[in-house]
Enzyme design. Structure first.
Site, PDB file in Angstrom:
ATOM      1  N   TYR A  93      -0.089  -2.587  19.649  1.00  0.00           N
ATOM      2  CA  TYR A  93       0.692  -1.799  18.693  1.00  0.00           C
ATOM      3  C   TYR A  93      -0.098  -0.638  18.110  1.00  0.00           C
ATOM      4  O   TYR A  93       0.228  -0.107  17.072  1.00  0.00           O
ATOM      5  CB  TYR A  93       1.219  -2.713  17.583  1.00  0.00           C
ATOM      6  CG  TYR A  93       2.198  -3.718  18.109  1.00  0.00           C
ATOM      7  CD1 TYR A  93       3.514  -3.336  18.400  1.00  0.00           C
ATOM      8  CD2 TYR A  93       1.813  -5.018  18.370  1.00  0.00           C
ATOM      9  CE1 TYR A  93       4.418  -4.234  18.914  1.00  0.00           C
ATOM     10  CE2 TYR A  93       2.716  -5.934  18.887  1.00  0.00           C
ATOM     11  CZ  TYR A  93       4.012  -5.537  19.160  1.00  0.00           C
ATOM     12  OH  TYR A  93       4.909  -6.437  19.671  1.00  0.00           O
ATOM     13  N   GLN A 136       2.984   4.335   2.598  1.00  0.00           N
ATOM     14  CA  GLN A 136       2.608   3.689   3.872  1.00  0.00           C
ATOM     15  C   GLN A 136       3.405   2.425   4.217  1.00  0.00           C
ATOM     16  O   GLN A 136       3.888   2.281   5.333  1.00  0.00           O
ATOM     17  CB  GLN A 136       1.107   3.340   3.848  1.00  0.00           C
ATOM     18  CG  GLN A 136       0.616   2.599   5.092  1.00  0.00           C
ATOM     19  CD  GLN A 136      -0.889   2.330   5.051  1.00  0.00           C
ATOM     20  OE1 GLN A 136      -1.685   3.226   5.212  1.00  0.00           O
ATOM     21  NE2 GLN A 136      -1.257   1.082   4.819  1.00  0.00           N
ATOM     22  N   ASP A 174     -14.379   1.643   6.517  1.00  0.00           N
ATOM     23  CA  ASP A 174     -13.169   1.191   5.795  1.00  0.00           C
ATOM     24  C   ASP A 174     -13.187  -0.310   5.503  1.00  0.00           C
ATOM     25  O   ASP A 174     -12.124  -0.957   5.431  1.00  0.00           O
ATOM     26  CB  ASP A 174     -11.882   1.539   6.565  1.00  0.00           C
ATOM     27  CG  ASP A 174     -11.537   3.018   6.497  1.00  0.00           C
ATOM     28  OD1 ASP A 174     -12.274   3.777   5.830  1.00  0.00           O
ATOM     29  OD2 ASP A 174     -10.545   3.420   7.134  1.00  0.00           O
ATOM     30  N   LYS A 224      -2.864  -2.075   8.024  1.00  0.00           N
ATOM     31  CA  LYS A 224      -2.971  -3.520   8.179  1.00  0.00           C
ATOM     32  C   LYS A 224      -2.136  -4.196   7.096  1.00  0.00           C
ATOM     33  O   LYS A 224      -1.787  -3.585   6.087  1.00  0.00           O
ATOM     34  CB  LYS A 224      -4.445  -3.923   8.104  1.00  0.00           C
ATOM     35  CG  LYS A 224      -4.828  -5.043   9.045  1.00  0.00           C
ATOM     36  CD  LYS A 224      -4.399  -4.839  10.473  1.00  0.00           C
ATOM     37  CE  LYS A 224      -4.738  -6.028  11.358  1.00  0.00           C
ATOM     38  NZ  LYS A 224      -4.152  -5.889  12.687  1.00  0.00           N
ATOM     39  N   ASP A 225      -1.826  -5.461   7.313  1.00  0.00           N
ATOM     40  CA  ASP A 225      -0.874  -6.154   6.456  1.00  0.00           C
ATOM     41  C   ASP A 225      -1.442  -6.480   5.081  1.00  0.00           C
ATOM     42  O   ASP A 225      -0.745  -6.450   4.097  1.00  0.00           O
ATOM     43  CB  ASP A 225      -0.447  -7.440   7.156  1.00  0.00           C
ATOM     44  CG  ASP A 225      -0.337  -7.207   8.647  1.00  0.00           C
ATOM     45  OD1 ASP A 225       0.528  -6.431   9.036  1.00  0.00           O
ATOM     46  OD2 ASP A 225      -1.160  -7.757   9.412  1.00  0.00           O
ATOM     47  N   GLN A 283      -5.751 -28.726  -8.807  1.00  0.00           N
ATOM     48  CA  GLN A 283      -6.049 -29.903  -9.650  1.00  0.00           C
ATOM     49  C   GLN A 283      -4.907 -30.931  -9.636  1.00  0.00           C
ATOM     50  O   GLN A 283      -3.793 -30.634  -9.198  1.00  0.00           O
ATOM     51  CB  GLN A 283      -6.351 -29.483 -11.103  1.00  0.00           C
ATOM     52  CG  GLN A 283      -7.420 -28.425 -11.245  1.00  0.00           C
ATOM     53  CD  GLN A 283      -8.861 -28.902 -11.062  1.00  0.00           C
ATOM     54  OE1 GLN A 283      -9.747 -28.108 -10.775  1.00  0.00           O
ATOM     55  NE2 GLN A 283      -9.113 -30.184 -11.237  1.00  0.00           N
ATOM     56  N   ARG A 336      -9.096   0.921  11.197  1.00  0.00           N
ATOM     57  CA  ARG A 336      -7.855   1.138  11.942  1.00  0.00           C
ATOM     58  C   ARG A 336      -7.153  -0.170  12.309  1.00  0.00           C
ATOM     59  O   ARG A 336      -6.379  -0.221  13.268  1.00  0.00           O
ATOM     60  CB  ARG A 336      -8.136   1.961  13.219  1.00  0.00           C
ATOM     61  CG  ARG A 336      -8.669   3.336  12.880  1.00  0.00           C
ATOM     62  CD  ARG A 336      -9.192   4.086  14.078  1.00  0.00           C
ATOM     63  NE  ARG A 336      -9.874   5.305  13.646  1.00  0.00           N
ATOM     64  CZ  ARG A 336      -9.259   6.456  13.425  1.00  0.00           C
ATOM     65  NH1 ARG A 336      -7.972   6.556  13.616  1.00  0.00           N
ATOM     66  NH2 ARG A 336      -9.935   7.504  13.010  1.00  0.00           N
ATOM     67  N   ASP A 361       0.895  -1.166   0.000  1.00  0.00           N
ATOM     68  CA  ASP A 361       0.000   0.000   0.000  1.00  0.00           C
ATOM     69  C   ASP A 361       0.929   1.211   0.000  1.00  0.00           C
ATOM     70  O   ASP A 361       1.657   1.436   0.958  1.00  0.00           O
ATOM     71  CB  ASP A 361      -0.849  -0.052   1.277  1.00  0.00           C
ATOM     72  CG  ASP A 361      -1.695   1.210   1.502  1.00  0.00           C
ATOM     73  OD1 ASP A 361      -1.490   2.215   0.776  1.00  0.00           O
ATOM     74  OD2 ASP A 361      -2.531   1.182   2.414  1.00  0.00           O
ATOM     75  N   LYS A 393      -7.696  -5.003   4.363  1.00  0.00           N
ATOM     76  CA  LYS A 393      -8.234  -4.751   5.703  1.00  0.00           C
ATOM     77  C   LYS A 393      -8.220  -5.985   6.595  1.00  0.00           C
ATOM     78  O   LYS A 393      -9.136  -6.235   7.376  1.00  0.00           O
ATOM     79  CB  LYS A 393      -9.670  -4.191   5.615  1.00  0.00           C
ATOM     80  CG  LYS A 393      -9.799  -2.938   4.759  1.00  0.00           C
ATOM     81  CD  LYS A 393      -8.988  -1.767   5.276  1.00  0.00           C
ATOM     82  CE  LYS A 393      -9.121  -0.550   4.379  1.00  0.00           C
ATOM     83  NZ  LYS A 393      -8.067  -0.470   3.340  1.00  0.00           N
ATOM     84  N   TYR A 446       1.231   0.820  15.139  1.00  0.00           N
ATOM     85  CA  TYR A 446       0.254   0.610  14.081  1.00  0.00           C
ATOM     86  C   TYR A 446       0.533   1.522  12.892  1.00  0.00           C
ATOM     87  O   TYR A 446       0.643   2.729  13.042  1.00  0.00           O
ATOM     88  CB  TYR A 446      -1.171   0.871  14.588  1.00  0.00           C
ATOM     89  CG  TYR A 446      -2.184   0.670  13.489  1.00  0.00           C
ATOM     90  CD1 TYR A 446      -2.401  -0.606  12.976  1.00  0.00           C
ATOM     91  CD2 TYR A 446      -2.868   1.737  12.939  1.00  0.00           C
ATOM     92  CE1 TYR A 446      -3.286  -0.808  11.941  1.00  0.00           C
ATOM     93  CE2 TYR A 446      -3.764   1.540  11.901  1.00  0.00           C
ATOM     94  CZ  TYR A 446      -3.964   0.262  11.408  1.00  0.00           C
ATOM     95  OH  TYR A 446      -4.842   0.066  10.377  1.00  0.00           O
TER      96      TYR A 446
HETATM   97  P1  13P Z   1      -4.943  -0.308   5.201  1.00  0.00           P
HETATM   98  O1  13P Z   1      -4.095  -1.275   5.967  1.00  0.00           O
HETATM   99  O2  13P Z   1      -5.683  -0.981   4.087  1.00  0.00           O
HETATM  100  O3  13P Z   1      -4.119   0.860   4.739  1.00  0.00           O
HETATM  101  O4  13P Z   1      -6.073   0.224   6.168  1.00  0.00           O
HETATM  102  C1  13P Z   1      -5.662   0.875   7.325  1.00  0.00           C
HETATM  103  C2  13P Z   1      -6.765   1.448   8.144  1.00  0.00           C
HETATM  104  O5  13P Z   1      -6.479   1.995   9.175  1.00  0.00           O
HETATM  105  C3  13P Z   1      -8.173   1.306   7.714  1.00  0.00           C
HETATM  106  O6  13P Z   1      -9.044   1.943   8.597  1.00  0.00           O
HETATM  107  P1  13P Z   2     -14.542 -31.736 -15.395  1.00  0.00           P
HETATM  108  O1  13P Z   2     -15.153 -33.083 -15.635  1.00  0.00           O
HETATM  109  O2  13P Z   2     -15.436 -30.572 -15.806  1.00  0.00           O
HETATM  110  O3  13P Z   2     -13.136 -31.629 -15.913  1.00  0.00           O
HETATM  111  O4  13P Z   2     -14.389 -31.551 -13.791  1.00  0.00           O
HETATM  112  C1  13P Z   2     -13.673 -32.478 -13.053  1.00  0.00           C
HETATM  113  C2  13P Z   2     -13.388 -31.989 -11.690  1.00  0.00           C
HETATM  114  O5  13P Z   2     -12.467 -32.461 -11.072  1.00  0.00           O
HETATM  115  C3  13P Z   2     -14.222 -30.917 -11.082  1.00  0.00           C
HETATM  116  O6  13P Z   2     -13.757 -30.594  -9.843  1.00  0.00           O
HETATM  117 MG    MG Z   3      -4.891  -1.985   2.515  1.00  0.00          MG
HETATM  118 MG    MG Z   4      -3.953   2.233   3.436  1.00  0.00          MG
END
Ligand code: 13P
Ligand code: 13P
Ligand code: MG
Ligand code: MG
Length: 369
Positions: A349, A96, A288, A233-234, A243, A267, A13, A134, A230
């Site tokens: 934190y 950030q 958020d 967020k990660d 498959q 937050r 971010d 988030k 803080y």
């Molecule tokens: P982000 O980690 O996505 O930047 O969000 C932080 C935050 O404080 C949201 O309220």
């Molecule tokens: P299909 O027969 O469409 O290839 O699907 C097989 C299968 O493993 C679905 O999870």
């Molecule tokens: Mg984010």
């Molecule tokens: Mg952010």
């Protein structure tokens, strides 16, 4: 001939538009420009630029191995270049996730999230890249457990004899900085005792026991543990191969049909539902959030990302979305009270220690009644 590639998702971010909700198109254009150049220069084989909320993911294939300094440096420089644009446009929290001022060989521990794996590309290589906003890395624990260890989710664990041996889970303890391998299903109960505490114990990777093949990899960086406070967020990422002796694509996606509870949201300090969304709906605004996850689906072809398909655009996740919205209302009514708000320990934190310090002298000792 065996084709070997490294798959890397490096995300950060570097500034939100507006607040923490999305990434400005000019920042994305900068990322696209850098990725195109890296491909042209032969540094990477192919790429797809991913987006969820205010986080940009560089999804790349290359031949330099996991933790390659040149790939990590490229990602760091790309985020720096995006940060310059973010500063010019006065985006929220510009830079950030770039916690260090100088790059030192590897982005691990410097802020950006990293999930990587070395693969031998199979005859058909379906790959799912999950990006969340988030929330924290432990948010992948429950879905990974269900995909690779729960026969009620993954029918293949019962039906496909090649999956009967089960999977090894590498779990990291983010506080003590140590790791352990759990052999599942035999050690599933012991593993659950740890991964059920996702703020501390996080599944880093999953390997097929039969041949040791890597099946899943996640980012485990926790910004607050790196920064000591803080900073956002990660917002973790994860890749899962599917498959042929691994969960089918539909099995790997099925855990997200339930809007399970995660830590993050406003937050980074609240529990809320994890909502699976299509690309169009990936920008969180209500309080958020609520936390959300998108899934980029690819068929790999000679290191090229054929796709992406927008896996959660499927109407069959509508009930999960409705469940998430219902849960969001339910949680929000509780305002600043736990367990909507994270526990005191989890808020260590944030600004909580400062508040404690400020009020220290006002507390009076009290005798037992
Ligand atoms: P982000 O980690 O996505 O930047 O969000 C932080 C935050 O404080 C949201 O309220
Ligand atoms: P299909 O027969 O469409 O290839 O699907 C097989 C299968 O493993 C679905 O999870
Ligand atoms: Mg984010
Ligand atoms: Mg952010």
């Amino acid at each position: 001939m065996v084709e070997k590639y490294t798959l890397s998702i490096i995300k950060a971010d570097v500034g939100g538009d507006v607040g923490h909700s999305s990434v400005h198109p000019e920042l994305l254009a900068k990322a696209d420009e850098q990725l195109a150049k890296a491909k042209k220069d032969g540094l990477i084989v192919d790429y797809c630029r991913g987006l969820v909320g205010d986080d940009t993911a560089l999804i790349m294939s290359h031949e330099h191995g996991v933790d390659a300094p040149n790939i990590h440096e490229f990602a760091w420089k790309t985020f720096e270049a995006m940060t310059e644009v973010a500063q010019k446009l006065k985006q929220y929290g510009a830079g950030q996730d770039l916690l260090s001022t100088a790059f030192s060989g590897n982005v691990r521990g410097m802020g950006p999230g990293v999930a990587e794996m070395d693969i031998e590309e199979r005859k058909a290589e379906p790959l799912l890249c999950f990006l969340a906003d988030k929330t924290e890395p432990g948010a992948w624990n429950m879905p990974l457990y269900k995909m690779f260890c729960d026969p009620f989710t993954t029918a293949g664990l019962v039906i496909d004899p090649s999956m009967h041996d089960g999977f090894n889970f590498e779990v990291h303890d983010l506080i003590e900085k140590r790791k352990i391998i759990f052999s599942c299903p035999e050690e599933a109960y012991s593993m659950l005792a740890f991964i059920g505490a996702p703020g501390r114990y996080v599944i880093k990777s999953v390997f097929r026991k039969e041949d040791g093949m890597i099946a899943a990899s996640t980012s485990t960086q926790r910004l607050s543990l790196i920064a000591g406070k803080y900073v956002g967020k990660d917002d973790p990422v994860m890749m899962v191969r599917c498959q042929n002796g691994l969960p089918a694509v539909g099995e790997a996606l099925d855990p997200f049909a339930h809007a399970y509870m995660v830590a993050g949201w406003m937050r980074g300090s609240h529990h809320g539902p994890m909502m699976p969304v299509g690309f169009e709906d990936s920008t969180p605004t209500r309080f958020d959030g609520p936390p959300r996850v998108v899934c980029y689906g690819f068929q790999m072809a000679n290191g090229n990302f054929i796709g992406p398909r927008d896996m959660f655009a499927d109407v069959s996740y509508d009930n999960a979305r409705a469940e998430a919205l219902w849960a969001a209302d339910y949680f929000r009514k509780q305002g600043p009270f736990e367990p909507h708000r994270l526990s005191l320990e989890d808020l260590e934190y944030t600004t909580m220690p400062k508040l404690m310090e400020d009020l220290k002298s006002k507390w009076q000792p009290e005798k037992d009644e």
